[in-house]
Design a protein around this motif. Structure first.
Motif, PDB file in Angstrom:
ATOM      1  N   UNK A 123       3.584   5.063  -0.156  1.00  0.00           N
ATOM      2  CA  UNK A 123       2.164   5.339  -0.423  1.00  0.00           C
ATOM      3  C   UNK A 123       1.696   4.611  -1.677  1.00  0.00           C
ATOM      4  N   UNK A 124       2.510   4.678  -2.717  1.00  0.00           N
ATOM      5  CA  UNK A 124       2.160   4.020  -3.979  1.00  0.00           C
ATOM      6  C   UNK A 124       2.018   2.510  -3.772  1.00  0.00           C
ATOM      7  N   UNK A 125       2.948   1.943  -2.995  1.00  0.00           N
ATOM      8  CA  UNK A 125       2.895   0.495  -2.713  1.00  0.00           C
ATOM      9  C   UNK A 125       1.621   0.152  -1.948  1.00  0.00           C
ATOM     10  N   UNK A 126       1.256   0.980  -0.982  1.00  0.00           N
ATOM     11  CA  UNK A 126       0.058   0.717  -0.178  1.00  0.00           C
ATOM     12  C   UNK A 126      -1.204   0.869  -1.025  1.00  0.00           C
ATOM     13  N   UNK A 127      -1.188   1.836  -1.940  1.00  0.00           N
ATOM     14  CA  UNK A 127      -2.370   2.066  -2.786  1.00  0.00           C
ATOM     15  C   UNK A 127      -2.638   0.896  -3.733  1.00  0.00           C
ATOM     16  N   UNK A 128      -1.572   0.147  -4.066  1.00  0.00           N
ATOM     17  CA  UNK A 128      -1.772  -1.041  -4.924  1.00  0.00           C
ATOM     18  C   UNK A 128      -2.559  -2.097  -4.156  1.00  0.00           C
ATOM     19  N   UNK A 129      -2.399  -2.110  -2.856  1.00  0.00           N
ATOM     20  CA  UNK A 129      -3.116  -3.075  -2.015  1.00  0.00           C
ATOM     21  C   UNK A 129      -4.481  -2.534  -1.609  1.00  0.00           C
ATOM     22  N   UNK A 130      -4.512  -1.258  -1.259  1.00  0.00           N
ATOM     23  CA  UNK A 130      -5.779  -0.609  -0.883  1.00  0.00           C
ATOM     24  C   UNK A 130      -5.820   0.787  -1.510  1.00  0.00           C
ATOM     25  N   UNK A 131      -6.584   0.934  -2.594  1.00  0.00           N
ATOM     26  CA  UNK A 131      -6.562   2.199  -3.355  1.00  0.00           C
ATOM     27  C   UNK A 131      -6.958   3.431  -2.534  1.00  0.00           C
ATOM     28  N   UNK A 132      -7.725   3.235  -1.514  1.00  0.00           N
ATOM     29  CA  UNK A 132      -8.166   4.390  -0.710  1.00  0.00           C
ATOM     30  C   UNK A 132      -7.154   4.856   0.320  1.00  0.00           C
ATOM     31  N   UNK A 133      -5.880   4.583   0.079  1.00  0.00           N
ATOM     32  CA  UNK A 133      -4.840   4.978   1.031  1.00  0.00           C
ATOM     33  C   UNK A 133      -4.362   6.403   0.755  1.00  0.00           C
ATOM     34  N   UNK A 134      -4.176   7.166   1.805  1.00  0.00           N
ATOM     35  CA  UNK A 134      -3.611   8.518   1.678  1.00  0.00           C
ATOM     36  C   UNK A 134      -2.537   8.726   2.742  1.00  0.00           C
TER      37      UNK A 134
END
Ligand SMILES: [Zn+2]
Ligand SMILES: [Zn+2]
Length: 293
Positions: free
Chosen positions: A272-283
């Motif tokens: 999740x943290x890795x994805x949020x670096x690419x797209x902050x609106x990730x949950x």
């Protein structure tokens, strides 16, 4: 159009107590759209979701003029369901259809429209496939004997209007053909798909993209784990890839789903943290969590 998205099953393949397999709902005042019938469909029977199953949000007044506390279905004047129920299938893998045989538990006596992808997309006759599963000896009843009216209406690729809502269907890349759904500008639901450049255009500008994430994606950078990524990418997407598509599509929010049950909570947290670096609106939602759209 006011709508709520609730994910009932955030896992893929194998259900766990925390994450049942794929099922999500989009509820609108007079509509219930269900996406996939994994084991998560069973969560509709939990008390918190009971209101979604009631026939009418209005209570029939009792003789004293007070609203009845009984569900409206006990009154003859409210025998028509207020929420039309449509169930959309992405494909026929068992972790997405096991719940079809649960339908009588929540929709007994009601009509449910079942929308599988058309034969032109999958190569399989939907009627044949579904009646081939809901029958003896896999289930005590055949599809025609189930105590609800299950009406099969396959969907071709392209644009449809279903119960007044704009519904788009798009073929994806998977081990067996699967489809993504887009409902108005509210939701794009894309599970069981390899990373697909077309997803960004399909999901452009929706409030919520619910997308599968089978692995983190960090595996591809390490020779020791590169094989895991290579094998996964034939049929599935990494969290990093999904986040990149979400950013490209300009969606408001990305919910990662169809999580790998062989990976623990820590792995999913890092993913999740890795994805949020690419797209902050990730949950990453828990089963039963709701997003207002
Ligand atoms: Zn699956
Ligand atoms: Zn699948």
């Amino acid at each position: 159009m006011a709508a709520e998205f609730t994910i009932l099953g955030t896992g893929g393949w194998i259900p766990t107590t925390r994450r049942e397999t794929t099922c999500a709902i989009l509820s609108m005042p007079d509509l219930l759209f269900i996406f996939d019938a994994g084991t998560g469909l069973a969560r509709l029977l939990e008390d918190r979701f009971r209101p979604l199953l009631e026939l009418s949000p209005e209570r029939t007044p009792d003789p004293a003029g007070e609203p009845s506390r009984e569900p409206a279905r006990t009154k003859s004047s409210a025998s028509t369901p207020s929420r039309e129920v449509h169930l959309f299938l992405s494909h026929y893998h068992l972790d997405h259809i096991a719940g079809l045989v649960y339908l009588p538990a929540m929709f007994k006596g009601r009509t449910v429209y079942l929308h599988p992808p058309a034969a032109s997309i999958t190569g399989y006759d939907p009627q044949e496939i579904i009646s081939g599963i809901i029958r003896k000896p896999y289930n005590p009843q055949s599809i025609d004997d189930m105590p609800l009216d299950l009406i099969i209406k396959p969907l071709e690729e392209g644009e449809h209007v279903i119960a007044g809502a704009d519904v788009r269907v798009r073929k994806q890349i998977h081990a067996d053909p699967s489809v993504a759904y887009r409902i108005e500008d509210l939701l794009a639901f894309a599970t069981d798909t390899a990373d697909d450049p077309g997803t960004a255009e399909f999901a452009r500008g929706v409030r919520l993209l619910a997308h599968e994430a089978w692995i983190d994606g960090i595996e591809e950078d390490d020779p020791a784990t590169e094989r895991i990524a290579r094998e996964a990418y034939v049929a599935h997407t990494s969290a990093r890839q999904a986040a990149a598509r979400a950013a490209e599509a300009g969606v408001e929010k990305l919910a990662l789903m169809h999580l790998n049950p062989l990976r623990g909570a820590e792995y999913h947290e890092r993913m999740l943290v890795a994805a949020q670096k690419i797209f902050p609106g990730t949950v990453i939602l828990e089963d039963g969590e709701t997003v207002e759209l």
